[in-house]
Design a protein around this motif. Structure first.
Motif, short mmCIF file in Angstrom:
data_model
loop_
_atom_site.label_atom_id
_atom_site.label_comp_id
_atom_site.label_asym_id
_atom_site.label_seq_id
_atom_site.Cartn_x
_atom_site.Cartn_y
_atom_site.Cartn_z
N ASP A 1 0.84 -1.20 0.00
CA ASP A 1 0.00 0.00 0.00
C ASP A 1 0.88 1.25 0.00
O ASP A 1 1.65 1.46 0.93
CB ASP A 1 -0.90 -0.02 1.24
CG ASP A 1 -1.88 1.15 1.29
OD1 ASP A 1 -1.81 2.04 0.40
OD2 ASP A 1 -2.71 1.17 2.22
N PRO A 2 0.76 2.10 -1.03
CA PRO A 2 1.57 3.32 -1.06
C PRO A 2 1.37 4.22 0.16
O PRO A 2 2.24 5.03 0.49
CB PRO A 2 1.11 4.02 -2.34
CG PRO A 2 0.57 2.92 -3.20
CD PRO A 2 -0.06 1.95 -2.24
N ALA A 3 0.21 4.07 0.83
CA ALA A 3 -0.08 4.90 2.00
C ALA A 3 0.38 4.26 3.31
O ALA A 3 0.13 4.82 4.39
CB ALA A 3 -1.58 5.19 2.07
N ALA A 4 1.02 3.13 3.26
CA ALA A 4 1.48 2.46 4.49
C ALA A 4 2.40 3.38 5.28
O ALA A 4 3.21 4.11 4.71
CB ALA A 4 2.21 1.16 4.14
N PRO A 5 2.29 3.37 6.62
CA PRO A 5 3.05 4.32 7.43
C PRO A 5 4.56 4.09 7.46
O PRO A 5 5.32 5.00 7.73
CB PRO A 5 2.45 4.15 8.83
CG PRO A 5 1.86 2.78 8.83
CD PRO A 5 1.37 2.55 7.43
N VAL A 6 5.00 2.86 7.21
CA VAL A 6 6.43 2.55 7.23
C VAL A 6 6.91 2.28 5.82
O VAL A 6 6.30 1.50 5.08
CB VAL A 6 6.74 1.34 8.13
CG1 VAL A 6 8.22 0.97 8.06
CG2 VAL A 6 6.34 1.63 9.57
N THR A 7 7.98 2.95 5.44
CA THR A 7 8.57 2.78 4.11
C THR A 7 9.91 2.07 4.25
O THR A 7 10.80 2.56 4.95
CB THR A 7 8.78 4.13 3.42
OG1 THR A 7 7.51 4.80 3.29
CG2 THR A 7 9.39 3.96 2.03
N ILE A 8 10.03 0.94 3.60
CA ILE A 8 11.29 0.18 3.60
C ILE A 8 11.90 0.32 2.21
O ILE A 8 11.34 -0.17 1.24
CB ILE A 8 11.06 -1.31 3.91
CG1 ILE A 8 10.27 -1.48 5.22
CG2 ILE A 8 12.38 -2.06 3.95
CD1 ILE A 8 9.75 -2.89 5.44
N ILE A 9 13.02 1.01 2.13
CA ILE A 9 13.74 1.14 0.87
C ILE A 9 14.80 0.05 0.81
O ILE A 9 15.64 -0.05 1.71
CB ILE A 9 14.43 2.51 0.74
CG1 ILE A 9 13.44 3.66 1.03
CG2 ILE A 9 15.07 2.67 -0.64
CD1 ILE A 9 12.40 3.88 0.00
N GLU A 10 14.75 -0.77 -0.22
CA GLU A 10 15.76 -1.82 -0.39
C GLU A 10 16.70 -1.46 -1.53
O GLU A 10 16.27 -1.28 -2.67
CB GLU A 10 15.10 -3.17 -0.71
CG GLU A 10 16.13 -4.27 -0.97
CD GLU A 10 15.54 -5.52 -1.58
OE1 GLU A 10 16.33 -6.36 -2.07
OE2 GLU A 10 14.30 -5.66 -1.58
N TYR A 11 17.98 -1.35 -1.23
CA TYR A 11 19.01 -1.17 -2.25
C TYR A 11 19.68 -2.53 -2.44
O TYR A 11 20.28 -3.08 -1.50
CB TYR A 11 20.04 -0.13 -1.82
CG TYR A 11 19.55 1.29 -1.89
CD1 TYR A 11 19.69 2.04 -3.05
CD2 TYR A 11 18.95 1.90 -0.79
CE1 TYR A 11 19.24 3.35 -3.12
CE2 TYR A 11 18.49 3.21 -0.85
CZ TYR A 11 18.64 3.92 -2.03
OH TYR A 11 18.19 5.23 -2.09
N TYR B 1 3.86 -7.51 7.54
CA TYR B 1 3.83 -6.04 7.48
C TYR B 1 3.32 -5.46 6.16
O TYR B 1 2.61 -4.46 6.18
CB TYR B 1 5.24 -5.50 7.76
CG TYR B 1 5.70 -5.76 9.17
CD1 TYR B 1 5.22 -4.99 10.23
CD2 TYR B 1 6.60 -6.78 9.45
CE1 TYR B 1 5.63 -5.23 11.53
CE2 TYR B 1 7.01 -7.03 10.75
CZ TYR B 1 6.52 -6.26 11.79
OH TYR B 1 6.92 -6.50 13.08
N ILE B 2 3.68 -6.07 5.04
CA ILE B 2 3.29 -5.47 3.75
C ILE B 2 1.84 -5.80 3.41
O ILE B 2 1.05 -4.90 3.09
CB ILE B 2 4.24 -5.94 2.64
CG1 ILE B 2 5.66 -5.45 2.94
CG2 ILE B 2 3.78 -5.42 1.28
CD1 ILE B 2 6.73 -5.95 1.98
N ASP B 3 1.46 -7.07 3.50
CA ASP B 3 0.08 -7.46 3.18
C ASP B 3 -0.93 -6.89 4.17
O ASP B 3 -2.12 -6.77 3.83
CB ASP B 3 -0.04 -8.99 3.16
CG ASP B 3 0.73 -9.61 1.99
OD1 ASP B 3 1.12 -8.86 1.08
OD2 ASP B 3 0.94 -10.84 2.01
N THR B 4 -0.49 -6.55 5.36
CA THR B 4 -1.40 -5.98 6.37
C THR B 4 -1.48 -4.46 6.31
O THR B 4 -2.17 -3.84 7.12
CB THR B 4 -0.94 -6.39 7.78
OG1 THR B 4 0.42 -5.97 7.97
CG2 THR B 4 -1.01 -7.90 7.96
#
Length: 232
Positions: A70-80, A103-106
């Motif tokens: 979800d683009p609106a999810a409160p936590v953003t995990i950037i993977e490099y 975390y992502i599906d929820t």
């Protein structure tokens, strides 16, 4: 986690030929992941103070990013990550499924995939990934990680990668156009340059979780400790 040193062929050269002037020089791969001291065992370290607004901006999803969740999810995990990095492949096979379930599906977190190619085959793989249909991007990256042990060691990795490109719906003409597209290469190498400059990334995989850095193929509990602290 693979370590690297890299350089630009002079600032003046970059101004003339752009990001294509990058050269990749790899160190020997460590036998096991080793995180930066502040990030070992899942400990998070604040992203560098230098960069200021740039760090805050890059810690969020940017136009052109590939986002899972979800683009609106409160936590953003950037993977490099680098598509030739075994520890990146291990993360995608091991930790990511649990991270996705918890975390992502929820809707608690979203994962943003960014390129940090460590060598020429990784750059070629990243180019092809950028050319598949957006809805197939995450699946294509997953396939490349799962088949990494095959194509990454081929005498001609590009030919091996093209086989998977065809399976993803790319024609030979499309792949040739993709591999020679300067704008795509610039996007990929600029992501690496920004990650290195702003977050001091020098190994893969490296994650930025709402501004905090986690280095290496860490277990789900290490990610949970950081993510839970960021949830509202």
């Amino acid at each position: 986690m693979r370590n690297l040193t890299y350089g630009l062929i002079g600032i003046a050269a970059v101004a003339v030929v752009g990001l294509g002037a990058w050269q990749f020089a790899l160190k020997d791969e460590a036998p096991t992941p080793t995180a930066a001291p502040a990030a070992q065992h899942g400990q998070a370290s604040q992203s560098p103070a230098t960069g200021g607004n740039a760090a805050a901006q890059l810690a969020q999803a940017m136009p052109g990013d590939h986002v899972i969740g979800d683009p609106a999810a409160p936590v953003t995990i950037i993977e490099y990550s680098s598509l030739t990095c075994p520890h990146c492949a291990a993360f995608h096979a091991g930790t990511l499924p649990e991270l996705k379930t918890r975390y992502i599906d929820t809707g608690k977190a979203k994962l943003v995939l960014r390129h940090f190619p460590l060598n020429e085959p990784a750059l070629v793989a990243a180019k092809l990934a950028e050319c598949v249909q957006p809805e197939r991007y995450a699946g294509f990256v997953d396939v490349l990680f799962r088949s990494q042990a095959e194509w990454a060691v081929m005498q001609d990795p590009t030919e091996g990668l093209k086989r998977y490109g065809r399976l993803a719906g790319l024609s030979d003409d499309q792949m040739q156009a993709c591999l020679t597209d300067g704008a795509i290469e610039e996007k990929i190498l600029n992501q690496r340059l920004e990650g290195s400059r702003v977050f001091e990334i020098n190994s893969t995989p490296t994650f930025i979780v709402n501004g905090e850095k986690v280095v290496g193929d860490q277990p789900i509990d290490a990610f949970a400790k950081v993510i839970d602290d960021k949830l509202p």
